[in-house]
Design an enzyme around this catalytic site. Structure first.
Site, short mmCIF file in Angstrom:
data_model
loop_
_atom_site.label_atom_id
_atom_site.label_comp_id
_atom_site.label_asym_id
_atom_site.label_seq_id
_atom_site.Cartn_x
_atom_site.Cartn_y
_atom_site.Cartn_z
N CYS A 21 34.12 30.09 45.49
CA CYS A 21 34.34 28.64 45.65
C CYS A 21 35.62 28.04 46.02
O CYS A 21 35.98 28.07 47.11
CB CYS A 21 33.40 27.95 44.49
SG CYS A 21 32.86 26.22 44.73
N HIS A 55 28.48 31.10 42.63
CA HIS A 55 29.27 31.75 41.11
C HIS A 55 28.51 32.84 40.61
O HIS A 55 27.75 32.68 39.63
CB HIS A 55 29.80 30.77 40.37
CG HIS A 55 30.66 29.74 40.69
ND1 HIS A 55 31.84 29.78 40.35
CD2 HIS A 55 30.41 28.44 41.14
CE1 HIS A 55 32.37 28.67 40.71
NE2 HIS A 55 31.62 27.92 41.23
N GLU A 58 29.67 35.10 38.87
CA GLU A 58 30.32 35.46 37.63
C GLU A 58 29.56 34.61 36.28
O GLU A 58 29.65 34.67 35.12
CB GLU A 58 31.77 35.29 37.34
CG GLU A 58 32.10 33.64 37.53
CD GLU A 58 32.18 32.86 38.64
OE1 GLU A 58 31.51 33.36 39.61
OE2 GLU A 58 32.48 31.62 38.64
N1 GLN Z 1 34.83 21.08 44.56
C1 GLN Z 1 35.81 22.00 44.04
C2 GLN Z 1 36.88 22.14 45.27
O1 GLN Z 1 36.77 21.47 46.30
C3 GLN Z 1 35.17 23.62 44.00
C4 GLN Z 1 34.28 23.84 43.03
C5 GLN Z 1 34.22 25.11 42.47
O2 GLN Z 1 34.85 26.10 42.59
N2 GLN Z 1 33.02 25.19 41.82
O3 GLN Z 1 38.16 22.54 45.05
#
Ligand code: GLN
Length: 192
Positions: free
Chosen positions: A79, A171, A173
């Site tokens: 992410c 995610h 994890e």
């Molecule tokens: N919204 C976050 C970003 O743009 C990422 C969200 C996440 O890592 N779950 O940095």
């Protein structure tokens, strides 16, 4: 046993540490640039990519991480970690590692479904789909030629690979499924 670092500046690094232990690996928290010399692979966790980027700069970790990747060592971005790895981030001018030939749009799933779960078929990891937990997730809007699609959802890539770098916009994890981490560990095992 290979040592897998988890960048521990901000975000959900402790969940990755637990998942690595469950997968039988040795996880090491990475907090400063000298820690990077001690590891064979690195996880960049989810969190807030702007904050993590600023901290990477403050602790002078950008160059050492680029060298780590150039040496062929594997990196897994989850992410926000994937946002930090991207060459292009839509609409935001923020610190990035510039290592992965993709364009990514932050928080791109819209308000109502900002966070959601979905089954993600990933045939190369087995018959059972992965459970994708998406938390204010980004959308990968362009993949360069050297980027391989491992799984997609709703017509967008959600799990990709470019050589020794992998990214999931969800995610794993936060689930009990160890397949994504095991796949990453296999890259570290084969690596230099
Ligand atoms: N919204 C976050 C970003 O743009 C990422 C969200 C996440 O890592 N779950 O940095």
């Amino acid at each position: 046993m290979k040592k897998i670092g988890v960048l521990a500046l901000q975000g959900d690094f402790s969940k990755h540490m637990k998942t690595l232990t469950a997968a039988g690996a040795c996880g090491v928290e990475v907090r400063e640039s000298s820690d990077i010399e001690k590891i064979d692979g690195l996880i960049l966790p989810g969190g807030e990519s702007t904050t993590i980027g600023k901290l990477l700069e403050r602790y002078r970790m950008i160059e050492p991480l680029k060298q780590f990747a150039a040496a062929g060592k594997p990196i897994y971005g989850t992410c926000a970690g994937g946002i930090l790895l991207a060459k292009n981030i839509e609409k935001y001018n923020q610190v990035k590692l510039d290592l992965l030939d993709i364009t990514i749009a932050r928080n791109a799933y819209g308000r109502q479904i900002e966070s959601f779960e979905a089954d993600i078929p990933a045939p190369s990891l087995g018959e059972l789909p992965l459970r994708g937990v998406f938390i204010r997730a980004p959308v990968i809007t362009r993949m360069g030629k050297g980027v391989e699609l491992i799984a997609q959802f709703g017509g967008s890539p959600v799990f990709i690979r470019q050589g020794n770098i992998i990214v999931t916009t969800f995610h794993p994890e936060l689930t009990d499924d160890l397949r994504v981490h095991r796949f990453f560990l296999s890259l570290a095992q084969d690596g230099p």
